[in-house]
Design a protein around this motif. Sequence first.
Motif, mmCIF file in Angstrom:
data_model
loop_
_atom_site.group_PDB
_atom_site.id
_atom_site.type_symbol
_atom_site.label_atom_id
_atom_site.label_comp_id
_atom_site.label_asym_id
_atom_site.label_seq_id
_atom_site.Cartn_x
_atom_site.Cartn_y
_atom_site.Cartn_z
ATOM 1 N N ASP B 71 -0.471 -15.495 -1.097
ATOM 2 C CA ASP B 71 -0.059 -14.103 -0.896
ATOM 3 C C ASP B 71 -0.333 -13.685 0.526
ATOM 4 O O ASP B 71 -1.071 -14.363 1.239
ATOM 5 C CB ASP B 71 -0.813 -13.186 -1.864
ATOM 6 N N ASP B 72 0.288 -12.583 0.920
ATOM 7 C CA ASP B 72 0.084 -12.136 2.308
ATOM 8 C C ASP B 72 -0.562 -10.749 2.355
ATOM 9 O O ASP B 72 -0.282 -9.964 3.233
ATOM 10 C CB ASP B 72 1.407 -12.164 3.079
ATOM 11 N N ARG B 73 -1.432 -10.484 1.413
ATOM 12 C CA ARG B 73 -2.031 -9.148 1.377
ATOM 13 C C ARG B 73 -2.989 -8.959 2.547
ATOM 14 O O ARG B 73 -3.557 -9.936 3.061
ATOM 15 C CB ARG B 73 -2.732 -8.917 0.038
ATOM 16 N N SER B 74 -3.124 -7.707 2.934
ATOM 17 C CA SER B 74 -3.986 -7.386 4.071
ATOM 18 C C SER B 74 -5.201 -6.591 3.630
ATOM 19 O O SER B 74 -5.982 -6.148 4.450
ATOM 20 C CB SER B 74 -3.191 -6.577 5.096
ATOM 21 N N ASN B 75 -5.326 -6.408 2.323
ATOM 22 C CA ASN B 75 -6.413 -5.603 1.759
ATOM 23 C C ASN B 75 -6.364 -4.151 2.231
ATOM 24 O O ASN B 75 -7.388 -3.514 2.444
ATOM 25 C CB ASN B 75 -7.776 -6.235 2.072
ATOM 26 N N ASP B 79 -0.503 -2.783 1.022
ATOM 27 C CA ASP B 79 -0.173 -3.961 0.215
ATOM 28 C C ASP B 79 0.735 -3.619 -0.959
ATOM 29 O O ASP B 79 1.572 -4.411 -1.373
ATOM 30 C CB ASP B 79 -1.449 -4.618 -0.332
ATOM 31 N N ALA B 83 3.036 -6.274 0.353
ATOM 32 C CA ALA B 83 2.534 -7.619 0.080
ATOM 33 C C ALA B 83 3.456 -8.382 -0.854
ATOM 34 O O ALA B 83 4.097 -7.826 -1.733
ATOM 35 C CB ALA B 83 1.144 -7.527 -0.528
#
Lengths: 734, 147
Positions: B71-75, B79, B83
């Motif tokens: 995944d490409d979540r950024s917190n 997201d 995301a």
Amino acid sequence: MNDSFLMALSDLQDHHRPWAGGKAAALARIAGLGMNISPGLVITTDGYDRYMKNSGLREKIFFELGRKDFKDMRWEEIWDVALRIRSHFLKTPLPAPLQQEIRLAVDKMFGSAPVVVRSTAPDEDAAASSFAGLHESYVNVVGTEEIIDRIRMVWASLWSDRALLYRRELNLDVTASAMAVLVQRLLFSRSSGVLFTRSPNDEGQMVIEAVYGQNQGLVDGTVEPDRWFINKLSSEILSHHPPAARPHMIMPVPGGAALGPIDPALAVIPPLASSDIKQLWELGLRLEKDFGGPQDIEWTIADDALHVMQARPITTGSTGGADDQRSWYISLHRSFDNLKALRQRIEQVHIPAMKEAASMLAASDVEQFHDQDLADALSERQVVFDKWNKIYRDEFIPFAHGMRLFGQVYNDLLTPENPYEFMDLLKGADLESLRRNRMLAQLADILRNDPALAAALETGKMPPADSKFAKDFNGLAQSYEILFSLAGDGQAGKRELFRFLGNMSRQAAPSKTANGLANRKSPKDLEAAYMEKFPVDRRTLAAELLDIGRASYRLRDDDNIHLGRIEAQLMRAGKAARQRMAGKFGIDPAALETRALALALTNPDYVPPENTHAPAEPLREASRDVRTRQLSGQPASPGIATGPARVIKNSEGLFGVQAGDVLVCDAVDPNITFVIPMTVGIVERRGGMLIHGAIIAREYGIPCVTGIPDAIDRIPSGAVVTVDGYLGLVTVNT
Amino acid sequence: MNHTDAKATLRQLLDSRYVGVLATSKEDWPYANLVAFAVPDNIYEMIFATPRQSRKYENLAANPKVSMLMDDRSNNIEDLRDAVAATAIGTAVEAAGSERERCLVIYAARHPHLDDFARSASTAVFRITVEKYVMVSRFQNVVEIAP
């Protein structure tokens, strides 16, 4: 910013503009020039940010806006988003420390004096983008708690549908928006108005508009003003245009401002003396010089002194582009009075006229006409249909705002957990489409009890002419001819409908009870709770508002049925013409539009254009290795249901709907909702709670998800799908 | 997101991530851990390496069924909107002989700094045959991508 988020107007400097907003910064500057303004307090965008962060609202807003690409939302969906965001604001009080700080400052500055609570957004009033009229303001607010409540509502108006649409128009990042609020002491105005330091028609002139009392009446157009044109160089009055009469003025009343009568002695005198005009002229020149360009100035005369309420640059080219759009967005919000007038026109003028037009057209036996007469009838019917279609767009659709107005009033007063609770109070009216569906259900009942007749119809036989079935069927045909136009030509169309009724008769009605309706409050309780929120002397207004909401709900559906009746007559003449055309040209007459048909009927040498239909959209090549598993839209009617997807791309597939199907379609028109009682769920491309599909789904208690842009392309026909009308999800069982 | 976009988005995600969450299981106990992975042109093939002493190796010996989350979540709150997450579901088999060499080349092209680790005698190189990807975007939109 180092300063507190609470600043007195008198302490503001130009560099505070990004936090204090254009309106407040301009007023502070005007005060600095020695002119009068009403003292005020600014709650800067830092205060807004603290509210957003500490209350969790920021995440909620982000979530609402993030469900779908904002660019892909239709205005109905944006209204829904705005409604839900407003509901979050209503349910989210300011965190206690923030509230305490504002309380102290408000108390200290205003005590129990009445105030005005206004927006002052950082991107508002900039020369390139005028947000005038898009955000809310509240007049005559008294008491600290009341003021704090209104501050929150002004913040909420940053997320109104109008403001959202306008920001999208200007390509502004909606999630980065912030809002400051200006609280000012209310001025009890003798006269108020607007001064344009440059006339739109003549650069050498100023224009002054003035009314007695508060300026809201002028700004929203309720009170007609006196208008003066002034020579900008000499201050000479070039012309004075009084209104036809000056019967009313806006004056403060408890909790707001309202229209009231003017003292007859005053009504004969213009609201400005020549000395006032001279003073305004001087003010205009001074502000234009200081701000470096022509200004649009709101002013008021109170306590015998001229005060500036607001000054902003006159937007260049204010007749073009985004400004035009802005007025359209504002026009989406019809006033209560406007809605009342609209309803009267729709119910008492338009609908009777539509009925009459449809029955007049139905009475002519176009099938027997000579070619020339049929051609004339076709053209005439097209004109009639176009006329009503235009009225539908211009008046019927705006009347749908009655539901929205009621919804907002209801939510503001009752702050319900479910922001769509108000819809339960509107539904239950005897919609035309429900009446039609009952007629269909009764016909299906006859077949259920008469298997011999059902079997005969199945084999293509016609019912005996004197049977109850035939009589009821003819009654249906007369009232809802569009059904027959959709089903197909002549006998074949009838057989299609018989088959459909046969399907209905064989299936038990789908269960409509298991959809979580048990916990919902009864409309009677809802109505009582709503009425109780109004003081006794305002209950007539409350009832009127509810009545408008209900009429809007009912007419939104009925209008289409009435329009459908006229369209059916156009289709009928087209059908007759096409039958005569068959074999005449090398092309399918079905492809000919009305105009081409009329020409072809009367001119034996007519050569139709190659193809008058728009070319069919090429089918999107579905990638074989990608399958949709779940689509997210808007929950539009609660409940969960599973069934095979019946993907409807045009009206032909409608009559094949089987009980237990999930209807997947582009748009549900009330003329096709006769299939809804057969279905267990609805999925629709168009989004919003107020669209027909959602309304009819709630009437029948069928789960519905709307706003899935490519539903008909993504969901394979026949695939078993689950419609989750609570969360707005459609899952394809794989 | 239409179907063509879906495949492009998946490819982009696979190319932009170095590490995914590998889920294995043994005796009904699921176990998740981070692994560096590589995907060649054929997206239905994934390569990763693990020491033979690791718990995941032990699990894989008992049950080759795996899933891998990328995944490409950024917190951040963004997201929810931005995301993308994809879960690969498939079967992992330890590569041997020339197949191991082929996998090592793919792996080293993606993680040159891990080449020594991957080529170590105590490291096992696995090849997952992906049966399908389940990809989620915009919080709730889900597509399945399968050969």
